[in-house]
Design a protein around this motif. Sequence first.
Motif, mmCIF file in Angstrom:
data_model
loop_
_atom_site.group_PDB
_atom_site.id
_atom_site.type_symbol
_atom_site.label_atom_id
_atom_site.label_comp_id
_atom_site.label_asym_id
_atom_site.label_seq_id
_atom_site.Cartn_x
_atom_site.Cartn_y
_atom_site.Cartn_z
ATOM 1 N N ALA A 23 0.834 -1.206 0.000
ATOM 2 C CA ALA A 23 0.000 0.000 0.000
ATOM 3 C C ALA A 23 0.869 1.257 0.000
ATOM 4 O O ALA A 23 0.536 2.250 -0.674
ATOM 5 N N GLU A 24 1.982 1.232 0.718
ATOM 6 C CA GLU A 24 2.891 2.378 0.729
ATOM 7 C C GLU A 24 3.453 2.649 -0.670
ATOM 8 O O GLU A 24 3.565 3.795 -1.083
ATOM 9 N N PHE A 25 3.783 1.583 -1.396
ATOM 10 C CA PHE A 25 4.301 1.767 -2.756
ATOM 11 C C PHE A 25 3.231 2.287 -3.694
ATOM 12 O O PHE A 25 3.535 3.011 -4.648
ATOM 13 N N ILE A 26 1.983 1.936 -3.457
ATOM 14 C CA ILE A 26 0.893 2.430 -4.307
ATOM 15 C C ILE A 26 0.560 3.883 -3.972
ATOM 16 O O ILE A 26 0.404 4.723 -4.861
ATOM 17 N N LEU A 27 0.453 4.196 -2.683
ATOM 18 C CA LEU A 27 -0.008 5.511 -2.252
ATOM 19 C C LEU A 27 1.073 6.586 -2.265
ATOM 20 O O LEU A 27 0.799 7.751 -2.552
ATOM 21 N N SER A 28 2.299 6.229 -1.929
ATOM 22 C CA SER A 28 3.379 7.230 -1.913
ATOM 23 C C SER A 28 4.703 6.595 -2.332
ATOM 24 O O SER A 28 5.619 6.436 -1.522
ATOM 25 N N PRO A 29 4.815 6.227 -3.608
ATOM 26 C CA PRO A 29 6.035 5.546 -4.064
ATOM 27 C C PRO A 29 7.293 6.393 -3.914
ATOM 28 O O PRO A 29 8.368 5.852 -3.659
ATOM 29 N N ASP A 30 7.171 7.706 -4.015
ATOM 30 C CA ASP A 30 8.351 8.566 -3.935
ATOM 31 C C ASP A 30 8.991 8.565 -2.550
ATOM 32 O O ASP A 30 10.207 8.673 -2.421
ATOM 33 N N PHE A 49 6.575 1.848 -12.285
ATOM 34 C CA PHE A 49 6.988 0.494 -11.915
ATOM 35 C C PHE A 49 6.943 0.282 -10.406
ATOM 36 O O PHE A 49 6.762 -0.831 -9.936
ATOM 37 N N LEU A 50 7.111 1.367 -9.659
ATOM 38 C CA LEU A 50 7.008 1.254 -8.204
ATOM 39 C C LEU A 50 5.576 0.928 -7.782
ATOM 40 O O LEU A 50 5.359 0.156 -6.851
ATOM 41 N N ILE A 51 4.609 1.506 -8.496
ATOM 42 C CA ILE A 51 3.213 1.206 -8.205
ATOM 43 C C ILE A 51 2.914 -0.247 -8.566
ATOM 44 O O ILE A 51 2.197 -0.942 -7.845
ATOM 45 N N ILE A 52 3.494 -0.725 -9.650
ATOM 46 C CA ILE A 52 3.326 -2.132 -10.033
ATOM 47 C C ILE A 52 3.872 -3.031 -8.927
ATOM 48 O O ILE A 52 3.262 -4.038 -8.572
#
Length: 167
Positions: A23-30, A49-52
């Motif tokens: 969820a962290e990678f989807i919501l705030s990948p940066d 790709f981070l969201i993937i």
Amino acid sequence: MSLKKINTVLTAAFILFILWFGAEFILSPDTTAPGFGLPSWPSGDGGGFLIIKGIRDVVLALVLGILLMTGHRRALGWVLLVEALAAYGDMTTVLAHHGSVATAFGVHGLTATLMVVTGLLILRETREVTAAPAGRQVLKDKPTVEGGDSRGEGVAHPYARGVDHRP
């Protein structure tokens, strides 16, 4: 505490950890990406790709959660073993791209190894030992070769699986 309870707690912890991380990678990948261990931020539109990666983690956690909630513990053990390959893959990716060795082994490698240990413990917990039958087996509600009544009750064929063939 029983082995089953320990395994359940460990698996639930993995599910929550993987869900949170995904969820962290989807919501705030940066803000999450630097903790992954790679040395540089993806260039151009590489942030997608981070969201993937986040979606992958959420799906992996949901699979584990479904198996845990439905009580398919043997399958849960096998899936933990297989899903550990994703974490080992993340470790290998970080190392191959000259990322943080500490993060590669301390986060990804440790997570994967703990998943393997938990998967093996669950497989051990669910291992069934079947005893040999103590005589001829009677099958109910199935047709038989050696007689039986109209409902199919009777003595199983002597070559049927699980039947003692001694006289």
